[in-house]
Design an enzyme around this catalytic site. Structure first.
Site, PDB file in Angstrom:
ATOM      1  N   LYS A  68      65.944  38.674 203.318  1.00  0.00           N
ATOM      2  CA  LYS A  68      67.224  39.375 203.182  1.00  0.00           C
ATOM      3  C   LYS A  68      67.957  39.251 204.497  1.00  0.00           C
ATOM      4  O   LYS A  68      67.336  39.156 205.561  1.00  0.00           O
ATOM      5  CB  LYS A  68      66.996  40.854 202.877  1.00  0.00           C
ATOM      6  N   ASP A 124      75.055  39.918 197.999  1.00  0.00           N
ATOM      7  CA  ASP A 124      74.530  41.275 197.770  1.00  0.00           C
ATOM      8  C   ASP A 124      75.736  42.206 197.997  1.00  0.00           C
ATOM      9  O   ASP A 124      76.881  41.738 197.887  1.00  0.00           O
ATOM     10  CB  ASP A 124      73.360  41.586 198.734  1.00  0.00           C
TER      11      ASP A 124
HETATM   12  P1  NDP Z   1      79.022  45.030 195.325  1.00  0.00           P
HETATM   13  O1  NDP Z   1      79.401  45.004 196.737  1.00  0.00           O
HETATM   14  O2  NDP Z   1      79.653  44.094 194.377  1.00  0.00           O
HETATM   15  O3  NDP Z   1      79.198  46.482 194.744  1.00  0.00           O
HETATM   16  C1  NDP Z   1      78.554  47.568 195.317  1.00  0.00           C
HETATM   17  C2  NDP Z   1      78.987  48.822 194.604  1.00  0.00           C
HETATM   18  O4  NDP Z   1      78.182  49.904 195.043  1.00  0.00           O
HETATM   19  C3  NDP Z   1      80.413  49.209 194.911  1.00  0.00           C
HETATM   20  O5  NDP Z   1      80.952  49.906 193.834  1.00  0.00           O
HETATM   21  C4  NDP Z   1      80.231  50.102 196.138  1.00  0.00           C
HETATM   22  O6  NDP Z   1      81.274  51.009 196.352  1.00  0.00           O
HETATM   23  C5  NDP Z   1      78.963  50.839 195.759  1.00  0.00           C
HETATM   24  N1  NDP Z   1      78.284  51.242 196.990  1.00  0.00           N
HETATM   25  C6  NDP Z   1      77.897  50.452 198.014  1.00  0.00           C
HETATM   26  N2  NDP Z   1      77.342  51.169 198.985  1.00  0.00           N
HETATM   27  C7  NDP Z   1      77.398  52.435 198.569  1.00  0.00           C
HETATM   28  C8  NDP Z   1      76.988  53.645 199.133  1.00  0.00           C
HETATM   29  N3  NDP Z   1      76.416  53.700 200.348  1.00  0.00           N
HETATM   30  N4  NDP Z   1      77.168  54.785 198.399  1.00  0.00           N
HETATM   31  C9  NDP Z   1      77.746  54.735 197.172  1.00  0.00           C
HETATM   32  N5  NDP Z   1      78.183  53.615 196.602  1.00  0.00           N
HETATM   33  C10 NDP Z   1      77.994  52.488 197.283  1.00  0.00           C
HETATM   34  O7  NDP Z   1      77.424  44.841 195.310  1.00  0.00           O
HETATM   35  P2  NDP Z   1      76.472  44.443 194.107  1.00  0.00           P
HETATM   36  O8  NDP Z   1      77.005  44.942 192.821  1.00  0.00           O
HETATM   37  O9  NDP Z   1      76.140  43.023 194.264  1.00  0.00           O
HETATM   38  O10 NDP Z   1      75.155  45.260 194.494  1.00  0.00           O
HETATM   39  C11 NDP Z   1      74.856  46.552 193.960  1.00  0.00           C
HETATM   40  C12 NDP Z   1      73.360  46.811 194.074  1.00  0.00           C
HETATM   41  O11 NDP Z   1      72.652  45.815 193.318  1.00  0.00           O
HETATM   42  C13 NDP Z   1      72.766  46.729 195.475  1.00  0.00           C
HETATM   43  O12 NDP Z   1      71.693  47.652 195.573  1.00  0.00           O
HETATM   44  C14 NDP Z   1      72.215  45.324 195.545  1.00  0.00           C
HETATM   45  O13 NDP Z   1      71.193  45.208 196.504  1.00  0.00           O
HETATM   46  C15 NDP Z   1      71.685  45.180 194.143  1.00  0.00           C
HETATM   47  N6  NDP Z   1      71.494  43.816 193.654  1.00  0.00           N
HETATM   48  C16 NDP Z   1      72.491  42.890 193.650  1.00  0.00           C
HETATM   49  C17 NDP Z   1      72.282  41.632 193.135  1.00  0.00           C
HETATM   50  C18 NDP Z   1      73.365  40.627 193.036  1.00  0.00           C
HETATM   51  O14 NDP Z   1      73.098  39.560 192.468  1.00  0.00           O
HETATM   52  N7  NDP Z   1      74.557  40.873 193.512  1.00  0.00           N
HETATM   53  C19 NDP Z   1      70.962  41.239 192.628  1.00  0.00           C
HETATM   54  C20 NDP Z   1      69.997  42.295 192.599  1.00  0.00           C
HETATM   55  C21 NDP Z   1      70.262  43.525 193.115  1.00  0.00           C
HETATM   56  P3  NDP Z   1      82.247  50.841 197.645  1.00  0.00           P
HETATM   57  O15 NDP Z   1      83.264  49.852 197.222  1.00  0.00           O
HETATM   58  O16 NDP Z   1      82.788  52.212 197.855  1.00  0.00           O
HETATM   59  O17 NDP Z   1      81.399  50.374 198.790  1.00  0.00           O
HETATM   60  O1  2IT Z   2      68.727  41.771 195.659  1.00  0.00           O
HETATM   61  C1  2IT Z   2      68.833  40.636 195.127  1.00  0.00           C
HETATM   62  O2  2IT Z   2      67.959  40.203 194.371  1.00  0.00           O
HETATM   63  C2  2IT Z   2      70.029  39.852 195.397  1.00  0.00           C
HETATM   64  N1  2IT Z   2      70.931  40.321 196.086  1.00  0.00           N
HETATM   65  C3  2IT Z   2      70.146  38.469 194.868  1.00  0.00           C
HETATM   66  C4  2IT Z   2      69.444  37.486 195.773  1.00  0.00           C
HETATM   67  C5  2IT Z   2      69.610  36.037 195.439  1.00  0.00           C
HETATM   68  O3  2IT Z   2      69.074  35.244 196.216  1.00  0.00           O
HETATM   69  O4  2IT Z   2      70.244  35.687 194.438  1.00  0.00           O
END
Ligand code: NDP
Ligand code: 2IT
Length: 451
Positions: free
Chosen positions: A130, A170
């Protein structure tokens, strides 16, 4: 057995905490895995003698660097850059990059640790990593984000490569940021390889990668629901977050016949009692991905919805909850509210969104609960499929990728059943995911000697 587990976890955690002081998210993630795998270790004492767990919690490499950049007014800013290369036993390091003001070493290490087990569960050959920065893209211009990404990649590029380490998105890193980082990587290295995933569709990106995490979480939830003869049809779903994962979880849940009633961001949540529609979701896509606005603007567009400032969505009555925002965003008090309101399935889209106390309540109530490392693995799995397509220089259709994603999520569910079904028939998805993920990595490490 109980006594061994308690003693082992206690002494291991005391040493971990002493060696890694203050890293509370990292401690939390390790403890959860330890509690699951300790009974397995008791059966295989050679894994204890070989100190496999001690090796797994020590990153193979941690890279920390300075990221200097200049804003549009000419002011200079210095951010911290990180890449934690946790484990490469089963494949090149793989994992996302997070840009968020809260990023620190503890958060990077917890995410890289979780990623190792998640990637193992996907059935694909990927190690765990990461990276990220305490830089927040929120409120920055495209030009500022580009300069930041270029500076970040100028250092990171020497540590990554298609067979070494393959970053992706992420929190705070989506298509725009991956594009800027890929452009700089290509320029500095003079090579067009699949070193980042989540790339644009015309330059090496896999179809379905943007959808994959949210869709995969819904496919996983479908398998969980099926164990109780249930489905999404007619269910009410509460989702947190409004980013990549939340958007596509909402889309798939809706298309599977559910009513999605909440979305959120770090300022508050919206409750739409009528449920999202394709039209409303298209508005959210535009609001979040193009205008880059806040979720509270939803209620201006759809006045029958309500906005709750400073609150999270877990007080809303629902059958299925999908936390898709960030770590520790669902605590014990909120878990009680969900249970009191009849919620019987919690599927994590985010990484470690549920606190240990809240997980204990869900498991005590014997509801369906899946940890992110199982249910959000569709994102990295599809990144793995993007790597394959890049290597063979071909592009698969959306249908082909979606079918593979479906199969992978179903295989992960089977692995959880295999290692997580308890004597009374309750499926402990935490135990199942942790043990299944652990065994493959542990065996690979044993095969490869003391490295
Ligand atoms: P984005 O940046 O697209 O969206 C994040 C969302 O979560 C936004 O709505 C954001 O709001 C909110 N958020 C972020 N930080 C906080 C916080 N401290 N408190 C409350 N709300 C918060 O990220 P993703 O959708 O990609 O990621 C969301 C989650 O999914 C994370 O935990 C990530 O690690 C996990 N994930 C993502 C993957 C991917 O492929 N993208 C794969 C697997 C897991 P705001 O705009 O206010 O910050
Ligand atoms: O938490 C996760 O699994 C991700 N943010 C996606 C990682 C990736 O390499 O696609």
């Amino acid at each position: 057995m109980e006594e061994f587990v308690q003693k082992y976890v206690k002494s291991f955690m005391a040493e971990l905490e002493a060696k890694n002081p203050g890293e509370k998210e990292f401690h939390q993630a390790v403890k959860e895995v330890l509690e699951s795998v300790a009974p397995y270790l008791e059966q295989y004492p050679n894994l204890i003698e070989q100190k496999i767990m001690e090796r797994m919690v020590e990153p193979e490499r941690v890279i920390m660097f300075r990221v200097p950049w200049m804003d549009d007014k000419g002011e200079i800013h210095i951010n911290k850059g990180y890449r934690v290369q946790m484990n490469s036993a089963i494949g090149p390091y793989k994992g996302g990059i997070r840009f968020h003001s809260s990023v620190n070493l503890s958060i990077m290490k917890f995410l890289a640790f979780e990623q190792t087990f998640k990637n193992s569960l996907t059935t694909l050959p990927m190690g765990g990593a990461k990276g990220g920065s305490d830089f927040s893209p929120r409120g920055k211009s495209d030009a500022e984000v580009m300069r930041f990404c270029q500076s970040f990649m100028t250092e990171l590029q020497r540590h990554i490569g298609p067979d070494t380490d393959v970053p992706a998105g992420d929190i705070g890193v989506g298509g725009r940021e991956v594009g800027f980082m890929f452009g700089q990587y290509k320029r500095l290295r003079d090579e067009f390889t699949g070193t980042l995933t989540g790339k644009g569709q015309t330059w090496g990106g896999s179809l379905m990668r943007p959808e994959a995490t949210g869709y995969g979480a819904c496919y996983f939830a479908q398998s969980m629901l099926a164990t109780r003869g249930e489905s999404f049809e007619g269910k009410t779903v509460a989702i947190s977050g409004s980013g990549n994962v939340a958007q596509y979880a909402a889309q798939k849940a809706m298309r599977l016949g559910a009513k999605v009633v909440t979305l959120s961001d770090s300022n508050g949540f919206v409750y739409d009692p009528d449920g999202l529609t394709e039209e409303k979701l298209n508005y959210v896509f535009k609001l979040k991905n193009v205008i880059r606005g806040r979720i509270k603007e939803y209620v201006k567009q759809y006045p029958t919805a309500q906005y709750f400032e400073g609150k999270r969505p877990w007080s809303i009555k629902c059958d299925i909850a999908m936390p898709c925002a960030t770590q520790n965003e669902l605590n014990a008090e909120e878990a009680k509210m969900l249970l009191d309101n009849g919620c019987f399935c919690v599927t994590e889209g985010a990484n470690m969104p549920t606190t240990p106390e809240a997980i204990a309540l869900f498991q005590k109530a014997k509801i369906l609960y899946s940890p992110g490392k199982a249910s959000n693995a569709g994102g990295v799995a599809t990144s793995g499929l993007e790597m394959s397509q890049n290597s063979i220089r071909q592009k698969w259709t959306a249908e082909e990728v979606d079918n593979m994603l479906h199969r992978i999520m179903s295989d992960i569910h089977d692995a959880c059943l295999k290692y997580g079904t308890e004597p009374d028939g309750y499926i402990n998805y935490v135990k199942g995911a942790n043990i299944a993920g652990f065994i493959k990595v542990a065996n690979a490490m044993m095969d490869q000697g003391l490295v």
